[in-house]
Enzyme design. Structure first.
Site, PDB file in Angstrom:
ATOM      1  CE  LYS A  82      -3.878 -15.503  37.909  1.00 37.89           C
ATOM      2  NZ  LYS A  82      -2.758 -16.376  38.347  1.00 37.89           N
ATOM      3  CB  SER A 157      -2.446 -18.716  35.323  1.00 37.47           C
ATOM      4  OG  SER A 157      -2.326 -18.515  36.727  1.00 37.47           O
ATOM      5  CB  SER A 181       0.726 -18.339  38.035  1.00 40.59           C
ATOM      6  OG  SER A 181       0.374 -19.575  37.468  1.00 40.59           O
TER       7      SER A 181
END
Length: 477
Positions: A82, A157, A181
């Site tokens: 990420k 996210s 997330s």
């Protein structure tokens, strides 16, 4: 390699047995990224040359190993990171036009653990700016789309992580969770997503007072447990790092959970006024029936949640500072909702902030004490809604720059409370909504440090209602 949906542990075993070559594996996933990512937008940084170089090194290690047992556990398995963590030699954008683009000098300790375990870093995945909202729709990184229905959000996210694994562009992906997330994209994309106990996984620094942690999204409980074994290592240089567990989570996950567990239930929104979609409640009912059939007992005890305004005030005082420490080259170019959060955080003096942290800890203690006294596991919907339509979060932004965050509350209302308490929580893809065909996740929560119990209960659900064969019908335009 023929099956892009192979589990990471199975792929690693096939590489060790020399049934498949790591270079072939890397090329296969890179080709699938070429085919699908232009529409789905899971990746924001690619370095195919570095991927192939790392895969070639893994292939060479397999050839020269005296025995498969001496090889790292995930040698040659691709894994994207990420874009909130540093990877040496790659830029970290934090999903923001305001961040610099200089290559990172060193990798975050979490990334290094992945590398030490043999993973081939496949690229970096999309995230909302600073990971502040549970969707990625930005001018900087574009719109990430759900492989099950491209007009829907994949959540966030850790948006790109969820998309990459669900679409078969990666067998497993790194993710982070500060309010849901990991679990939210797991629910939206039909995956397994574990948020570990606060302090179980340590990175370069403690994030937002320990609300946030690294983890992963996968397709199976076995992959999640094995990856947790990689990340849950003691780091003497960081705060709140627990000793490396004595046993293997992978082995514990395969064992039967203790008989007669007390199962609590929460299907009403922890934040007043937010309705819960019937499909999300149906997913909880399915989980409860499976757990009861396995010999566990549903109890009537309620989770002692504080009043909504207290919990939200305590959480947001800390959450407003989530972007603190992000190196901004152009602060004027950050998105309006993050600018508002930044300004709100900067308006609070250190004394008031310390009081908010203490109040958050007090509220957390009240919840966890009630949890431990009342039950062993809690079952909730992962989200209060199905994955919303792309573009639906901006309503009202003209009047209030925080509307994207407020509009997305139904996605994180069940997850964020356990970032406050620091308890381990996992989302499993137990259900599909008949009307839309969209996956619906169920969240299991355990007491702090009881990932072993959580993984075994999740495995019980996986065996009762297998999800491995459910795959989105993704194809290139």
């Amino acid at each position: 390699m023929t099956d892009p949906y192979i589990e990471a542990v199975e792929l690693a075993a096939a590489i060790r047995r020399k049934e498949v070559n790591p270079v072939e594996v890397a090329d296969s996933y890179l080709a699938r990224m070429d085919e699908l990512d232009p529409e789905l937008n899971a990746f924001c940084h690619r370095d195919d040359e570095a991927v192939r170089k790392a895969a070639a090194a893994a292939a060479d290690a397999v050839v020269h190993a005296a025995s498969p047992e001496e090889l790292p556990p995930f040698l040659g398995v691709p894994l994207p990171v990420k874009d909130l963590l540093d990877v040496a030699g790659w830029p970290t954008t934090y999903g923001s036009a305001g961040a610099g683009r200089a290559p990172a000098a060193a990798s975050d300790p979490v990334v290094q653990r992945f590398v030490d375990a043999g993973f081939v870093l496949l690229g970096k995945t999309t995230t909302s700016e600073f990971g502040a909202v549970p969707f990625t729709e930005s001018e900087t990184l574009g719109i990430s789309r759900n492989p099950w229905a491209p007009d829907r959000t994949p959540g966030g996210s850790s948006s790109g992580a969820g998309v990459a694994v669900a679409a078969g562009m990666a067998p497993i992906a790194h993710a982070e969770d500060g309010g849901g997330s990991i679990r939210i994209p797991a629910s939206c994309n039909g995956l397994v997503g574990l948020k570990p106990t606060r302090g179980r996984i340590s990175g370069a620094s403690v994030l937002v007072e320990g609300l946030a942690t690294s983890g992963m999204v996968t397709r199976s409980v076995a992959d999640t447990a094995a990856a947790l074994d990689v990340l849950a290592r003691h780091d003497p240089a960081t705060w709140w790092s627990q000793p490396t567990p004595a046993g293997s989570f992978a082995a514990l996950a395969a064992a039967e959970p203790p008989a007669g567990l007390r199962i609590g239930v929460l299907t009403d929104s922890p934040v007043e006024g937010i309705p819960v979609d019937p499909a999300c409640v149906a997913a909880v009912d399915l989980a409860l029936r499976a757990l009861e059939a396995a010999g566990h007992h549903v109890v009537d005890t309620r989770l002692p949640l504080p009043p909504t305004e207290e919990l939200v005030a305590a959480f947001t005082a800390i959450w407003n500072t989530a972007a603190a420490g992000v190196p901004l080259a152009h602060p004027d170019r950050i998105e309006p909702h993050n600018r508002a959060l930044r300004e709100a955080a900067q308006s609070v003096d250190s004394w008031t902030y310390a009081q908010a942290v203490q109040r958050t800890q007090q509220l957390s203690r009240r919840i966890v004490e009630g949890f431990v006294a009342g039950f062993d596991l809690l079952v909730t919907p992962t989200m209060a809604c199905l994955p919303p339509l792309v573009g639906s979060f901006g309503t009202g932004t003209e009047e209030n720059p925080l509307r994207p965050l407020l509009n997305s509350y139904p996605m994180g209302v069940f997850t964020s409370v356990f970032n406050v308490t620091g308890q381990p929580a996992i989302s499993v893809p137990l259900h599909h909504d008949e009307a839309t065909g969209l996956p619906v996740g169920v969240q299991l929560v355990a007491a702090p440090w009881r990932e072993d119990l959580l993984l075994r209960a999740a495995r019980t659900l996986e065996l009762a209602h297998p999800w491995a064969g459910r795959r989105p019908s993704v194809r290139a335009r």
